[in-house]
Design an enzyme around this catalytic site. Structure first.
Site, PDB file in Angstrom:
ATOM      1  N   ARG A   1      77.966 -65.306  20.125  1.00 15.08           N
ATOM      2  CA  ARG A   1      79.271 -65.678  20.667  1.00 15.08           C
ATOM      3  C   ARG A   1      79.747 -67.061  20.213  1.00 15.08           C
ATOM      4  NH1 ARG A   1      79.259 -60.979  21.257  1.00 15.08           N
ATOM      5  NH2 ARG A   1      79.684 -59.801  23.161  1.00 15.08           N
TER       6      ARG A   1
ATOM      7  N   GLU B   1      81.676 -66.598  28.874  1.00  9.88           N
ATOM      8  CA  GLU B   1      82.098 -65.997  27.611  1.00  9.88           C
ATOM      9  C   GLU B   1      83.600 -66.191  27.424  1.00  9.88           C
ATOM     10  OE1 GLU B   1      81.883 -61.642  25.452  1.00  9.88           O
ATOM     11  OE2 GLU B   1      80.123 -62.426  26.501  1.00  9.88           O
TER      12      GLU B   1
ATOM     13  N   SER C   1      84.539 -59.404  28.990  1.00 12.27           N
ATOM     14  CA  SER C   1      83.342 -59.883  29.675  1.00 12.27           C
ATOM     15  C   SER C   1      83.500 -61.348  30.056  1.00 12.27           C
ATOM     16  CB  SER C   1      82.114 -59.708  28.781  1.00 12.27           C
ATOM     17  OG  SER C   1      81.899 -58.349  28.498  1.00 12.27           O
TER      18      SER C   1
END
Length: 308
Positions: free
Chosen positions: A167, A298, A216
């Site tokens: 990420r 996130e 998410s």
């Protein structure tokens, strides 16, 4: 003031950002610039005073802009940056091209980029955040990216320069990614489209796709993609530790952790950015108190709170 005499794109002062994010929250940016093309973007960044911050923004699918807004020039790419070209097994896409559109066009040409089909957002964001699902990541297929640096210089960056991680990537500060080349493996178009449809069906059954969310909310503690591989049985998922902390369905103002998937933060109507971020922080605290695990956001959060 910013000199607009040499640019062809649209420059808007004090632009409300709430309508540009999927969560529909956030205050104004000092400026919003929508360049006409790469040359226009280069011209703008060359003439922009160095002390003015730049924030590249995609479609706002993974973003909370705080209620006080953003003290920066937000750069949002549009139609001049959404072309998709396929040559052999390589797909070159403008940063504004939607991930889903890239996956579909690649499949039409017999190139497997199916994991992109269910990822909300654009290719620019997918590269910057090393987006992934079902065990596949942007880094796995990435070959190169064209970026306009904060200085206005056009540069080509490879995987080594971006240093992809879970990420994350090392896109230079203030740089605007304008296109990326991705290399998939060959596949039968009909089979690729069938796989994408199956992924969409699974997503609709397990995620609140009809709600205002930003995907998410937290990274999985294990470092896997938020949905995991199709056959992944690893127990350490963000949704699982949120459930164990009793926070499925938790609310703050107009914000709620989804009853359908507890790692999805949703705006049920009238939520502020403070509601959404505040609920997320409550979840992080409760998870830490019950399991000792520190969840990492996130969703990107930017800007100033309303009172500061």
């Amino acid at each position: 003031m910013i000199d607009t005499s040499a640019i062809r794109g649209k420059l808007t002062p004090n632009r409300d950002l709430s309508e540009l994010t999927w969560l529909r929250v956030g205050g104004p940016a000092d400026w919003l610039f929508q360049p006409a093309d790469i040359d226009d973007l280069q011209t703008f960044l060359r003439m922009l005073p160095a002390d003015i911050a730049v924030f590249p923004m995609g479609v706002g699918s993974n973003l909370i802009v705080r209620d006080g807004g953003l003290r920066a020039v937000v750069i949002r790419l549009g139609r001049g940056f959404n072309a998709i070209d396929v040559a052999g097994d390589t797909v070159t896409a403008g940063a504004a091209a939607l991930d889903a559109h890239v996956a579909r066009k690649a499949a039409d040409a017999g190139v497997d980029l199916t994991f992109l089909r269910t990822i909300p957002g654009s290719i620019g964001g997918a590269v910057r955040m090393n987006a992934g699902c079902y065990g596949s990541y942007t880094a796995d297929v990435f070959r190169s990216a064209q970026v306009v640096l904060r200085s206005g210089e056009l540069a080509t960056l490879g995987a080594a320069e971006l240093n992809f991680r879970y990420r994350q990537s090392d896109l230079p500060e203030g740089a605007v990614l304008v296109s990326a080349s991705l290399q998939g493996v060959p596949g039968d178009p009909e089979a690729l489209h069938a796989r994408m449809q199956a992924q969409l069906d699974k997503r609709d059954q397990t995620q609140p796709t009809k709600e205002r969310s930003a995907g998410s909310t937290f990274r999985n503690p294990a470092g896997f993609s938020s949905t995991g591989r199709a056959d992944d049985t690893h127990e350490l998922k963000a949704w699982k530790v949120i459930d164990e902390a009793g926070m499925r369905g938790a609310r703050l103002g107009g914000a709620q952790m989804s009853e359908m998937h507890s790692n999805f933060l949703i705006n049920t109507g009238g939520a502020t950015a403070a509601d959404l971020e505040g609920l997320g922080e409550e979840v992080r605290k409760k998870v830490y108190d019950t399991s000792g695990i520190t969840l990492e956001w996130e969703i990107m959060r930017v800007g100033d709170p309303l009172d500061g």
